[in-house]
Enzyme design. Structure first.
Site, PDB file in Angstrom:
ATOM      1  N   HIS A   4       1.027  -1.168  -0.017  1.00 20.49           N
ATOM      2  CA  HIS A   4       0.202  -0.006  -0.100  1.00 20.49           C
ATOM      3  C   HIS A   4       1.219   0.516   0.327  1.00 20.49           C
ATOM      4  O   HIS A   4       1.708   1.544   0.937  1.00 20.49           O
ATOM      5  CB  HIS A   4      -0.932  -0.105   0.957  1.00 20.49           C
ATOM      6  CG  HIS A   4      -1.705   1.014   1.248  1.00 20.49           C
ATOM      7  ND1 HIS A   4      -2.656   1.632   2.663  1.00 20.49           N
ATOM      8  CD2 HIS A   4      -2.929   1.349  -0.223  1.00 20.49           C
ATOM      9  CE1 HIS A   4      -3.341   2.934   2.366  1.00 20.49           C
ATOM     10  NE2 HIS A   4      -3.459   2.599   0.854  1.00 20.49           N
ATOM     11  N   ASP A  19       7.885   7.855 -20.653  1.00 23.05           N
ATOM     12  CA  ASP A  19       8.262   8.347 -22.286  1.00 23.05           C
ATOM     13  C   ASP A  19       9.804   8.390 -21.758  1.00 23.05           C
ATOM     14  O   ASP A  19      10.555   8.117 -20.835  1.00 23.05           O
ATOM     15  CB  ASP A  19       7.777   9.541 -22.595  1.00 23.05           C
ATOM     16  CG  ASP A  19       8.408  11.205 -21.928  1.00 23.05           C
ATOM     17  OD1 ASP A  19       9.956  10.999 -21.534  1.00 23.05           O
ATOM     18  OD2 ASP A  19       8.432  12.267 -21.174  1.00 23.05           O
ATOM     19  N   HIS A  70       7.103  19.519 -13.246  1.00 26.07           N
ATOM     20  CA  HIS A  70       8.085  18.140 -13.924  1.00 26.07           C
ATOM     21  C   HIS A  70       9.484  18.737 -13.072  1.00 26.07           C
ATOM     22  O   HIS A  70       9.409  16.752 -13.117  1.00 26.07           O
ATOM     23  CB  HIS A  70       9.094  19.480 -15.603  1.00 26.07           C
ATOM     24  CG  HIS A  70       9.619  17.787 -15.861  1.00 26.07           C
ATOM     25  ND1 HIS A  70       9.059  16.772 -15.793  1.00 26.07           N
ATOM     26  CD2 HIS A  70      10.101  18.374 -16.914  1.00 26.07           C
ATOM     27  CE1 HIS A  70       9.587  15.814 -17.117  1.00 26.07           C
ATOM     28  NE2 HIS A  70      10.434  16.784 -17.821  1.00 26.07           N
ATOM     29  N   TYR A 127       6.404  15.328 -21.506  1.00 28.11           N
ATOM     30  CA  TYR A 127       6.094  15.068 -20.267  1.00 28.11           C
ATOM     31  C   TYR A 127       4.730  13.775 -20.247  1.00 28.11           C
ATOM     32  O   TYR A 127       4.255  13.763 -19.085  1.00 28.11           O
ATOM     33  CB  TYR A 127       5.154  17.109 -19.707  1.00 28.11           C
ATOM     34  CG  TYR A 127       5.939  17.365 -19.614  1.00 28.11           C
ATOM     35  CD1 TYR A 127       7.496  18.071 -18.847  1.00 28.11           C
ATOM     36  CD2 TYR A 127       6.347  18.162 -21.161  1.00 28.11           C
ATOM     37  CE1 TYR A 127       8.014  18.261 -19.212  1.00 28.11           C
ATOM     38  CE2 TYR A 127       7.620  19.520 -21.014  1.00 28.11           C
ATOM     39  CZ  TYR A 127       7.981  19.594 -19.924  1.00 28.11           C
ATOM     40  OH  TYR A 127       8.925  20.836 -19.830  1.00 28.11           O
ATOM     41  N   ALA A 128       5.149  12.503 -20.982  1.00 33.48           N
ATOM     42  CA  ALA A 128       4.215  11.376 -20.939  1.00 33.48           C
ATOM     43  C   ALA A 128       4.435  10.422 -20.040  1.00 33.48           C
ATOM     44  O   ALA A 128       5.780   9.774 -20.080  1.00 33.48           O
ATOM     45  CB  ALA A 128       4.203  11.042 -21.867  1.00 33.48           C
ATOM     46  N   ASN A 129       4.367  11.471 -18.286  1.00 35.34           N
ATOM     47  CA  ASN A 129       5.485  10.622 -17.316  1.00 35.34           C
ATOM     48  C   ASN A 129       3.923  10.441 -16.015  1.00 35.34           C
ATOM     49  O   ASN A 129       2.956  11.693 -16.274  1.00 35.34           O
ATOM     50  CB  ASN A 129       6.189  11.109 -16.669  1.00 35.34           C
ATOM     51  CG  ASN A 129       7.529  10.966 -18.296  1.00 35.34           C
ATOM     52  OD1 ASN A 129       7.374  10.834 -18.302  1.00 35.34           O
ATOM     53  ND2 ASN A 129       7.654  12.803 -18.273  1.00 35.34           N
TER      54      ASN A 129
END
Length: 139
Positions: free
Chosen positions: A20, A28, A106, A128-130
């Site tokens: 948990h 990316d 970021h 920024y595809a994270n």
């Protein structure tokens, strides 16, 4: 052979051993990965596998209660950002559990990856595809 959606042994083991609030980063192709954090590198070429496909597969096998996303994602890559939010909404509806969405800079996002159990690197080349998934519980 495993019958479910996720057949990558490294990710399957990771998901099975999450506790948990443990965190997994899905990123990316360009995000720096801390040396001490486990790297699961799926990137084959530009766009393969995609960020969203990887998100979908990991969501199919794990319960999450929160995500962390860089603020810049929605401004710079709004289409993919919206697609991610749609997947999270769908997951929330299917499980009946809410998913908290937290936005950070970021730079703060990159620093937060230091706490991840692992970073799963995709072939995605969209800026920024994270996302950081925070593990929930199934009960």
């Amino acid at each position: 052979m495993k019958k479910s959606t996720l057949i990558n042994s490294g990710i399957s083991y990771l998901v099975a051993t999450l506790g948990h609030t443990d965190e997994i980063t899905i990123c990316d192709a360009g995000l720096p990965i801390p040396d001490h954090v486990q790297r699961i590198d799926l990137a084959l070429t530009h766009g393969v596998p995609s960020f969203l496909d990887t998100v979908r597969v990991i969501l199919s096998e794990s319960q999450i209660e929160g995500v962390i996303i860089a603020e810049e994602f929605s401004d710079v890559s709004p289409v993919l950002h919206e697609a991610l939010l749609k997947e999270l909404s769908k997951e929330s509806e299917e499980t009946g559990k809410s998913i908290e969405i937290k936005y950070v800079s970021h730079e703060a996002f990159k620093a937060r990856t230091e706490q991840s159990r692992a970073v799963v690197r995709t072939g995605e080349c969209t800026p920024y595809a994270n996302v950081i998934f925070q593990a929930g519980v199934v009960f």
